[in-house]
Write a protein that holds these residues in place. Structure first.
Motif, PDB file in Angstrom:
ATOM      1  N   MET A  53       0.731  -1.298   0.190  1.00 39.77           N
ATOM      2  CA  MET A  53       0.321  -0.111   0.275  1.00 39.77           C
ATOM      3  C   MET A  53       0.980   1.413   0.165  1.00 39.77           C
ATOM      4  N   ASP A  54       1.703   1.490   0.588  1.00 44.46           N
ATOM      5  CA  ASP A  54       2.851   2.999   0.289  1.00 44.46           C
ATOM      6  C   ASP A  54       3.797   2.292  -0.708  1.00 44.46           C
ATOM      7  N   ALA A  55       3.817   1.368  -1.471  1.00 43.01           N
ATOM      8  CA  ALA A  55       4.345   1.509  -2.702  1.00 43.01           C
ATOM      9  C   ALA A  55       2.642   2.298  -4.111  1.00 43.01           C
ATOM     10  N   MET A  56       2.040   1.880  -3.436  1.00 44.91           N
ATOM     11  CA  MET A  56       1.032   2.347  -4.210  1.00 44.91           C
ATOM     12  C   MET A  56       1.006   4.016  -4.171  1.00 44.91           C
ATOM     13  N   LEU A  57       0.598   4.346  -2.741  1.00 50.57           N
ATOM     14  CA  LEU A  57       0.651   5.591  -2.173  1.00 50.57           C
ATOM     15  C   LEU A  57       1.825   6.858  -3.288  1.00 50.57           C
ATOM     16  N   LYS A  58       2.637   5.979  -3.451  1.00 51.09           N
ATOM     17  CA  LYS A  58       4.083   6.516  -3.301  1.00 51.09           C
ATOM     18  C   LYS A  58       4.188   7.025  -5.040  1.00 51.09           C
ATOM     19  N   ARG A  59       2.933   6.326  -5.567  1.00 53.66           N
ATOM     20  CA  ARG A  59       3.210   5.859  -6.934  1.00 53.66           C
ATOM     21  C   ARG A  59       1.851   7.399  -7.295  1.00 53.66           C
ATOM     22  N   PHE A  60       0.905   7.511  -6.568  1.00 55.88           N
ATOM     23  CA  PHE A  60       0.064   8.039  -6.563  1.00 55.88           C
ATOM     24  C   PHE A  60       0.404   9.372  -5.940  1.00 55.88           C
ATOM     25  N   GLY A  61       1.684   9.735  -6.101  1.00 57.07           N
ATOM     26  CA  GLY A  61       2.475  11.477  -5.798  1.00 57.07           C
ATOM     27  C   GLY A  61       2.520  11.240  -4.201  1.00 57.07           C
ATOM     28  N   ALA A  62       1.908  10.309  -3.661  1.00 55.77           N
ATOM     29  CA  ALA A  62       1.511  10.653  -1.828  1.00 55.77           C
ATOM     30  C   ALA A  62       3.303  10.558  -1.132  1.00 55.77           C
ATOM     31  N   LYS A  63       4.024  11.370  -0.882  1.00 61.74           N
ATOM     32  CA  LYS A  63       5.631  11.870  -0.077  1.00 61.74           C
ATOM     33  C   LYS A  63       5.163  10.868   1.363  1.00 61.74           C
ATOM     34  N   GLY A  83      -4.033  24.429  14.212  1.00 62.51           N
ATOM     35  CA  GLY A  83      -4.485  24.945  12.652  1.00 62.51           C
ATOM     36  C   GLY A  83      -3.553  25.874  12.215  1.00 62.51           C
ATOM     37  N   LEU A  84      -2.412  25.614  12.655  1.00 66.54           N
ATOM     38  CA  LEU A  84      -1.681  27.693  12.111  1.00 66.54           C
ATOM     39  C   LEU A  84      -0.349  26.882  11.443  1.00 66.54           C
ATOM     40  N   SER A  85      -0.556  25.819  10.737  1.00 62.01           N
ATOM     41  CA  SER A  85       0.339  25.833   9.467  1.00 62.01           C
ATOM     42  C   SER A  85      -0.946  24.780   8.862  1.00 62.01           C
ATOM     43  N   ASP A  86      -0.628  24.891   7.131  1.00 62.40           N
ATOM     44  CA  ASP A  86      -1.276  23.603   6.504  1.00 62.40           C
ATOM     45  C   ASP A  86      -2.105  22.266   6.949  1.00 62.40           C
ATOM     46  N   ALA A  87      -2.565  21.471   7.253  1.00 69.58           N
ATOM     47  CA  ALA A  87      -2.255  20.482   7.474  1.00 69.58           C
ATOM     48  C   ALA A  87      -3.512  19.803   6.587  1.00 69.58           C
ATOM     49  N   LYS A  88      -4.102  20.155   6.079  1.00 70.17           N
ATOM     50  CA  LYS A  88      -4.910  19.798   5.305  1.00 70.17           C
ATOM     51  C   LYS A  88      -5.116  18.189   4.524  1.00 70.17           C
ATOM     52  N   TYR A  89      -3.984  17.760   3.944  1.00 72.00           N
ATOM     53  CA  TYR A  89      -3.708  16.514   2.803  1.00 72.00           C
ATOM     54  C   TYR A  89      -2.492  16.518   3.660  1.00 72.00           C
ATOM     55  N   LYS A  90      -2.192  15.880   5.088  1.00 70.10           N
ATOM     56  CA  LYS A  90      -1.511  15.909   5.999  1.00 70.10           C
ATOM     57  C   LYS A  90      -1.752  14.621   6.760  1.00 70.10           C
ATOM     58  N   THR A  91      -1.146  13.202   7.012  1.00 73.73           N
ATOM     59  CA  THR A  91      -1.269  12.569   7.989  1.00 73.73           C
ATOM     60  C   THR A  91       0.344  12.884   8.939  1.00 73.73           C
ATOM     61  N   GLU A  92      -0.103  11.810  10.162  1.00 72.84           N
ATOM     62  CA  GLU A  92       1.093  11.607  10.601  1.00 72.84           C
ATOM     63  C   GLU A  92       1.971  10.633   9.374  1.00 72.84           C
ATOM     64  N   ARG A  93       1.968  10.477   8.706  1.00 70.60           N
ATOM     65  CA  ARG A  93       2.657   9.198   8.125  1.00 70.60           C
ATOM     66  C   ARG A  93       3.126  10.060   6.833  1.00 70.60           C
ATOM     67  N   TRP A  94       1.616  11.037   6.070  1.00 72.31           N
ATOM     68  CA  TRP A  94       1.942  10.498   4.726  1.00 72.31           C
ATOM     69  C   TRP A  94       1.561  12.575   4.737  1.00 72.31           C
ATOM     70  N   ASP A  95       1.839  12.728   3.212  1.00 71.37           N
ATOM     71  CA  ASP A  95       1.794  14.171   3.174  1.00 71.37           C
ATOM     72  C   ASP A  95       0.987  13.567   1.443  1.00 71.37           C
ATOM     73  N   PHE A  96      -0.143  14.273   1.446  1.00 66.49           N
ATOM     74  CA  PHE A  96      -0.509  13.498  -0.194  1.00 66.49           C
ATOM     75  C   PHE A  96      -1.160  14.996  -0.614  1.00 66.49           C
ATOM     76  N   THR A  97      -0.761  16.271  -0.414  1.00 68.86           N
ATOM     77  CA  THR A  97      -0.456  17.630  -1.091  1.00 68.86           C
ATOM     78  C   THR A  97      -0.557  17.135  -2.770  1.00 68.86           C
ATOM     79  N   GLU A  98       0.225  16.857  -2.918  1.00 70.94           N
ATOM     80  CA  GLU A  98       1.176  16.422  -3.967  1.00 70.94           C
ATOM     81  C   GLU A  98       0.288  15.190  -4.147  1.00 70.94           C
ATOM     82  N   ALA A  99      -0.746  14.884  -4.550  1.00 69.72           N
ATOM     83  CA  ALA A  99      -1.342  12.966  -4.328  1.00 69.72           C
ATOM     84  C   ALA A  99      -1.803  13.759  -5.481  1.00 69.72           C
TER      85      ALA A  99
END
Lengths: 114, 248
Positions: B149-159, B175-191
């Motif tokens: 699953m990690d490999a798949m998320l990377k393939r889709f552009g998650a970091k 809420g002082l920095s943009d965390a909309k597309y961030k989880t503990e393990r992944w940054d989906f901003t560019e996904a």
């Protein structure tokens, strides 16, 4: 004693739940694969649909249609590259009594617009 | 002399009166009287890249075209081939053909989107929507945090985020920095934006894939479900392609 078996059941529950989920997944995959294989088999003639068309019933099976089509090399080479569903559609039109000109037109149309 | 001015004036006036009526009449603007059936009122066809080649997507130009073959049959054993809800998850948007054309012309073309045929390879090889890639639902239903699953998320552009510092974590929580597309393990901003489909409204393959992605924390607003799938795509007589590359 009954308390002991109840405790055992509680302990085994996560293992059983996972194996049930896997079994369900496997069943679904098996059903999908069986369905996919079924499409590859040529569609059996449906008498109900053609009951009012005597011509259709007398036009042989799909193998005969394809061997007839092989006499027209260009059209046949186009036909060979069609998707299975398009081939089935062409064959259906043939069975329903379509003229060869219409069959050829259908094949070209499916080839160019697919 | 008068005729020279009157005729062009009358012609212009006729055009001005006639134009709105033609619009209201719902006549096809593309192709005019040619009988050509476009994709939409203002889109005759579109091009997408499929397996490195440009493929033209258009309606089949046969006025006698009817849906036939597998997708013409609508009664199948249920379960497993049951009618699916409008969306597998209320957070996931459903798209139709017109939205899919737009997606193909924008996100897919500029590399910010991926069209996923979530069916097993045995279905995919029978024909698919141009521009799609085959990622079977079985691959997208792997356990969250598993290497697959990690490999798949990377393939889709998650970091992968790696170690998130105390202050970054605190700022995100407040809420002082943009965390909309961030989880503990992944940054989906560019996904990538994903559109998933399978055989149609009675197909459970893409809904399973979507649920797998959501379980892995893929942002729901970056997932779209084309519920019509192959059945509706073929119903409209839209271009399909047979994959060229061998499927394992």
């Amino acid at each position: 004693m009954p308390g002991c078996s109840a405790r055992l059941l509680i302990l085994l529950f996560p293992v059983l739940a996972v194996s049930w989920a896997h079994a369900e997944e496997d069943d679904y995959l098996r059903a999908l694969e069986a369905e996919a294989e079924r499409i590859d088999a040529p569609e059996p003639p449906r008498p109900g649909r053609n009951a009012d068309s005597g011509v259709a019933e007398n036009r042989g099976d799909r193998a005969a249609f394809e061997s007839e089509l092989q006499k027209h090399k260009g059209t046949y080479s186009f036909y060979q590259t069609l998707l299975e569903k398009d081939k089935a559609e062409v064959y259906k039109a043939y069975r329903e009594g379509a003229s060869f000109a219409k069959i050829r037109k259908m094949i070209i149309s499916r080839k160019l617009h697919r | 002399m008068t005729k020279r001015f009157v005729f062009p004036f009358l012609a212009l006036l006729t055009m001005m009166i006639a134009a709105p009526h033609a619009e209201e009449g719902g006549e096809l603007r593309v192709g005019g009287d040619s009988g050509f059936v476009p994709l939409t009122r203002d889109k005759p066809y579109i091009y997408v890249i499929h397996e490195g080649s440009s493929v033209k997507i258009q309606r089949i130009q046969d006025p006698n075209y009817e849906l036939s073959g597998y997708f013409a049959k609508t009664i199948r054993k249920c379960p497993p081939f049951c009618i699916q809800p409008i969306t597998p998850d209320p957070r996931v948007a459903v798209v139709g053909e017109v939205e899919l054309f737009d997606f193909m012309e924008n996100e897919l073309r500029n590399g910010k989107g991926l069209l996923i045929d979530a069916r097993t390879p045995s279905w995919y090889k029978k024909g698919t929507i141009p521009g799609s890639v085959n990622i079977p639902f079985t691959e997208l239903s792997k356990k969250p945090n598993s290497p697959e699953m990690d490999a798949m998320l990377k393939r889709f552009g998650a970091k992968p985020r790696g170690e998130v510092g105390f202050w970054d974590s605190l700022l995100e929580r407040w809420g002082l920095s943009d965390a909309k597309y961030k989880t503990e393990r992944w940054d989906f901003t560019e996904a990538k934006e994903l559109v998933l489909f399978c055989n149609g409204p009675a197909c459970g393959q893409s809904p399973r894939a979507i649920r797998g992605l959501l379980a892995a924390d893929y942002p729901a607003d970056k997932i779209h479900y084309y519920r019509g799938g192959m059945q509706l795509w073929e119903l409209w007589g839209l271009t399909t392609v047979k994959p060229r590359e061998p499927v394992e």
